[in-house]
Enzyme design. Structure first.
Site, short mmCIF file in Angstrom:
data_model
loop_
_atom_site.label_atom_id
_atom_site.label_comp_id
_atom_site.label_asym_id
_atom_site.label_seq_id
_atom_site.Cartn_x
_atom_site.Cartn_y
_atom_site.Cartn_z
N TYR A 321 0.93 -1.22 -0.11
CA TYR A 321 -0.02 -0.08 0.14
C TYR A 321 0.86 1.47 0.08
CZ TYR A 321 1.01 0.00 5.05
OH TYR A 321 1.65 -0.35 6.22
N SER A 335 4.90 -3.14 17.43
CA SER A 335 5.17 -3.52 15.85
C SER A 335 4.41 -2.94 14.92
CB SER A 335 5.02 -5.08 15.73
OG SER A 335 3.88 -5.74 16.19
N GLY A 336 3.35 -2.35 15.34
CA GLY A 336 2.51 -1.62 14.49
C GLY A 336 0.84 -1.82 14.23
N HIS A 340 -7.60 2.51 14.28
CA HIS A 340 -7.64 3.84 13.60
C HIS A 340 -8.66 3.98 12.38
CE1 HIS A 340 -6.27 1.99 9.69
NE2 HIS A 340 -5.55 1.28 10.42
N HIS A 357 -4.10 -4.88 7.42
CA HIS A 357 -2.70 -5.74 7.65
C HIS A 357 -2.61 -5.90 9.23
CE1 HIS A 357 -2.33 -3.82 3.77
NE2 HIS A 357 -1.31 -4.79 3.53
N CYS A 359 -4.47 -4.22 11.62
CA CYS A 359 -4.93 -3.14 12.38
C CYS A 359 -6.50 -3.40 12.61
CB CYS A 359 -4.77 -1.70 11.71
SG CYS A 359 -2.87 -1.28 11.96
#
Length: 408
Positions: A321, A335-336, A340, A357, A359
């Site tokens: 992306y 790690s992310g 959101h 991915h 989230c």
């Protein structure tokens, strides 16, 4: 001739008896001619005796026990400097560092013991000077020197949450030491955790530098936690010594727990066990499933920049992306993984399919509500996902460890 010889022998024998009595210091010696007028020297003016002499009784010399040893190095600055005297008393003591500072002490009522009353400094040379008088009035003066633990062997720690922070009910207490801890029991004994709710918990070591503390269940809402750490002088092992004492107070807010259901595609929240809202969501797809279990909120960013290369994606990959900004981002793992606002391209799939991915993507209203109303230490439980639990060092996964294992 025979009588004369016998008489001489008798005189010799009698003289031997007199000498023996005189040497023994008996009553005969005290009354013997010439001895009664002999001057007897004072014990105070003569060396200490270890055998009986003319002065009776013998006054034993003072016996000293001082710590630390003269010339000692790497002395623990929390260890008391001490002096003990037997057969005498302490007349004067001075404990000073090379920079001129003085350490006070306390002397016992009988004057036979002195102990320092203040902590020493690290990496400092000290002079320990004292005067002692024995029971015969003889004085002994001495100065010894020693050096405390070097700077290289000081151990500090970073503590989270910070003092005064207000956090959610799922926030573990974390201490990260600057040096490896081998004496874990000594460290745990030096840390006292109390709660206004009366809750107790236990420590769990994730490695030799990191330990966390939590209760069996979430902290009680609106309680206060106090962590009192007496780490100064605590020996961590291999010569490393704690260099701090600190008290940290943490305030717990309302109980805010969310549930993200990857199968139902929903995100729901309860505040103090009462429903506060439920919204449609999209979560990680089959290639990047969302992590399962409890994930503790870490930090919030009104806008968070994301880069596909940080999770190993490259141009040409169907999941690539590029780089993009997302709004109302609340971090769940270093790690992310975030909660959101979903990207524009993902909006049609909210509540219907999982295509992120990892989230948790929400609509604008839901993402803003979470951003505005939930905070560090709040928690989301992710269910019905194919993902594994996040690694223990990838955020605060403490609540995914069974209590019997955590407190072991």
């Amino acid at each position: 001739m025979a009588v004369k010889t016998w008489s001489s022998g008798r005189k010799i024998a009698l003289l031997a008896v007199v000498c023996a009595l005189a040497a023994g210091g008996g009553a005969f010696a005290a009354a013997a001619p010439g001895l009664a007028q002999a001057a007897i020297s004072s014990e105070a003016g003569s060396p200490a005796r270890t055998t009986p002499g003319l002065a009776v009784p013998v006054v034993a010399p003072a016996e000293l026990d001082a710590a630390p040893a003269d010339g000692a190095q790497q002395v623990n600055p929390a260890a008391p400097v001490s002096l003990k005297v037997k057969h005498g008393h302490i007349e004067r003591v001075a404990l000073t560092s090379d920079d001129g500072s003085t350490i006070d002490g306390t002397q016992s009522a009988d004057g036979a013991a002195w102990t320092s009353s203040g902590d020493l400094k690290f990496n400092t040379r000290y002079n320990f000077t004292y005067s002692v008088v024995d029971d015969a009035g003889r004085q002994t003066h001495n100065t010894r020197a020693f050096t405390t633990v070097s700077t290289a062997n000081e151990a500090d720690a970073a503590i989270y949450p910070l003092d005064g922070m207000k956090v959610g009910v799922a926030q573990p207490l974390q201490i990260t030491f600057s040096e490896p801890v081998l004496n874990r029991n000594a460290v745990e004994k030096a840390i006292k955790v109390t709660s206004t709710s009366g809750q107790t918990g236990d420590f769990h070591w994730f490695n030799n530098n990191t330990v966390r503390y939590r209760p069996q269940n979430f902290w009680a809402a609106n309680s206060t936690i106090t962590m009192d750490m007496k780490m100064f002088g605590v020996e961590l092992g291999k010569g490393q010594v704690g260099n701090f004492n600190k008290t940290v107070t943490i305030h717990i807010g309302d109980k805010k727990v969310a549930v993200a259901d990857a199968k139902a595609h929903t995100f729901s929240v309860k505040v103090n066990d009462r429903p506060a809202g439920q919204w449609p969501a999209t979560m990680g797809d089959t290639r990047f499933p969302s992590a399962r279990g409890f994930l503790v909120f870490m930090e919030k960013h009104l806008v968070e920049h994301m880069d596909a290369s940080t999770i190993g994606l490259k141009p040409g990959d169907p999941a690539y992306y590029g780089q993009l900004d997302v709004n109302y981002a609340t971090r769940l793992t270093p790690s992310g993984e975030f909660i959101h606002q979903a990207t524009e391209s993902a909006m049609p799939y909210i509540g219907k399919a999982n295509l992120s991915h990892g989230c948790i993507g929400l609509g604008p209203e839901a993402a803003k509500w979470v951003f505005d109303n939930m905070t560090t230490g709040d928690v989301v439980q992710v269910v019905n996902t194919e993902g594994e639990y996040a690694n223990f060092d990838d955020g605060f996964g403490d609540w995914n460890i069974p209590w019997a294992q955590y407190a072991n």
